[in-house]
Design a protein around this motif. Structure first.
Motif, short mmCIF file in Angstrom:
data_model
loop_
_atom_site.label_atom_id
_atom_site.label_comp_id
_atom_site.label_asym_id
_atom_site.label_seq_id
_atom_site.Cartn_x
_atom_site.Cartn_y
_atom_site.Cartn_z
N GLU A 176 38.61 78.37 2.10
CA GLU A 176 38.16 79.69 1.69
C GLU A 176 37.93 80.59 2.91
O GLU A 176 38.28 81.78 2.90
CB GLU A 176 36.85 79.57 0.89
CG GLU A 176 36.21 80.89 0.50
CD GLU A 176 37.09 81.72 -0.43
OE1 GLU A 176 36.93 82.95 -0.44
OE2 GLU A 176 37.94 81.13 -1.15
N LYS A 177 37.38 80.03 3.97
CA LYS A 177 37.08 80.79 5.19
C LYS A 177 38.34 81.37 5.82
O LYS A 177 38.32 82.48 6.37
CB LYS A 177 36.37 79.88 6.20
CG LYS A 177 34.89 79.70 5.97
CD LYS A 177 34.12 80.86 6.59
CE LYS A 177 32.64 80.61 6.58
NZ LYS A 177 31.89 81.72 7.22
N TYR B 70 30.73 71.25 9.37
CA TYR B 70 31.70 70.80 8.37
C TYR B 70 32.02 69.30 8.39
O TYR B 70 32.60 68.81 7.43
CB TYR B 70 33.02 71.56 8.55
CG TYR B 70 32.93 73.04 8.33
CD1 TYR B 70 32.75 73.57 7.05
CD2 TYR B 70 33.00 73.93 9.40
CE1 TYR B 70 32.67 74.94 6.84
CE2 TYR B 70 32.93 75.30 9.20
CZ TYR B 70 32.76 75.79 7.92
OH TYR B 70 32.68 77.14 7.72
N GLN C 202 35.47 74.75 1.55
CA GLN C 202 34.81 75.81 2.30
C GLN C 202 35.68 76.32 3.44
O GLN C 202 35.79 77.53 3.67
CB GLN C 202 33.48 75.29 2.86
CG GLN C 202 32.44 75.01 1.79
CD GLN C 202 31.23 74.27 2.34
OE1 GLN C 202 31.19 73.87 3.51
NE2 GLN C 202 30.22 74.08 1.49
N ILE C 203 36.35 75.40 4.14
CA ILE C 203 37.23 75.78 5.25
C ILE C 203 38.43 76.56 4.73
O ILE C 203 38.82 77.59 5.31
CB ILE C 203 37.69 74.52 6.03
CG1 ILE C 203 36.50 73.91 6.78
CG2 ILE C 203 38.82 74.85 7.00
CD1 ILE C 203 36.78 72.56 7.38
N ARG D 67 36.03 82.45 12.36
CA ARG D 67 35.87 81.88 11.02
C ARG D 67 35.36 80.45 11.02
O ARG D 67 34.59 80.08 10.12
CB ARG D 67 37.21 81.97 10.27
CG ARG D 67 37.58 83.38 9.85
CD ARG D 67 39.04 83.48 9.46
NE ARG D 67 39.37 84.85 9.05
CZ ARG D 67 39.57 85.85 9.91
NH1 ARG D 67 39.47 85.61 11.22
NH2 ARG D 67 39.85 87.06 9.47
N LEU D 68 35.78 79.65 11.97
CA LEU D 68 35.39 78.22 11.97
C LEU D 68 34.53 77.85 13.16
O LEU D 68 34.63 76.74 13.68
CB LEU D 68 36.66 77.35 11.94
CG LEU D 68 37.56 77.52 10.72
CD1 LEU D 68 38.73 76.55 10.79
CD2 LEU D 68 36.78 77.31 9.42
N GLU D 69 33.71 78.78 13.60
CA GLU D 69 32.76 78.58 14.69
C GLU D 69 33.44 78.68 16.06
O GLU D 69 34.63 78.45 16.21
CB GLU D 69 32.03 77.23 14.57
CG GLU D 69 31.34 77.02 13.24
CD GLU D 69 30.29 78.09 12.93
OE1 GLU D 69 29.62 78.57 13.86
OE2 GLU D 69 30.17 78.45 11.74
#
Length: 248
Positions: A219-220, A191, A216-217, A179-181
């Motif tokens: 939501e991810k 980000y 954004q984070i 989700r966060l790379e």
């Protein structure tokens, strides 16, 4: 003695909801503020949903007392056998050889434990913010075996003590970067932006989120991480102010 134990029916509705959510996904982040009962919530998930051996990683004082004390309080957890992997190397090895469901180790001994090659089916990290720095030995050692766990839980009351960037490593424990790379560099490129930086060498001392990055984070990760605040769930009596005059 048994009558003094707490019943599963005494769990709060928000705890029951988190237990139900856990049954639908293999990896879950419980960001619950102190007082909301994250330990018993996690133990109920382990007792009712996890199969095989579960490794719990926690700060030393928590590993020494909190998890075993919580098991003793609840009727539905009485069948759960815990082993504390603490003390000298000999004591730790003895604890690892116990026929237990849950093995609790403190942060300082995690690298040692993983080097023994002991296999576990599930992972619980209590105070996951202690793993926010991916450059530490314990994070690097844990990262090598993350794919071997069937189920994972991370617990903390302070998921981002120094900013939203603290979430990258913790969420990565759950989803391996899905989700966060997959790397901290990619996460920062997407980000974050430099906050404090040496203008001559271009060395970045600290980072800050780009506009809308926090939203954004959130939501991810909203499908696997749940944040619960005490003010939203705890019902406390009105504050009573009692003043005492003291002579110094």
């Amino acid at each position: 003695m048994t009558s003094s134990l707490l019943q599963r029916s005494q769990l709060q509705p928000y705890q029951l909801r988190m237990i139900e959510v856990a049954s639908t996904i293999p990896s879950l982040g419980l960001f619950m503020e102190p007082g909301l009962g994250k330990t018993v919530t996690a133990l109920t998930i382990v007792a009712e949903q996890f199969h095989g051996k579960t490794l719990v990683v926690a700060p030393k004082r928590v590993a020494e007392n909190v998890w075993t004390d919580e098991v003793k309080k609840w009727t539905h957890l009485q069948g759960l056998k815990l082993s504390k992997v603490l003390g000298t190397p000999t004591q730790r090895l003895t604890a690892l050889n116990q026929n237990s469901h849950v093995f609790v180790v403190n942060l300082e001994n995690l690298v040692w434990l993983l080097e023994t090659g002991t296999k576990f089916d599930n992972l619980v990290i209590d105070e996951s913010s202690r793993f926010k720095d991916p450059s530490t030995k314990r994070f690097k050692a844990l990262k090598k075996v993350l794919r071997t766990f069937q189920r994972k839980l991370i617990l903390t009351g302070t998921p981002s003590p120094q900013g939203i960037g603290d979430l990258w490593a913790q969420v990565g424990i759950l989803d391996l970067g899905g989700r966060l790379e997959t790397s901290l560099t990619k996460f920062r490129d997407k980000y974050m932006m430099p906050d404090q930086m040496n203008r001559h060498t271009r060395v970045v001392y600290s980072w800050k989120p780009k506009p809308l990055a926090v939203e954004q984070i959130q939501e991810k990760i909203s499908d696997i991480c749940f944040s619960l605040k005490s003010e939203d769930y705890l019902q406390l009596p009105e504050c009573s102010r009692i003043c005492h005059e003291l002579e110094m």
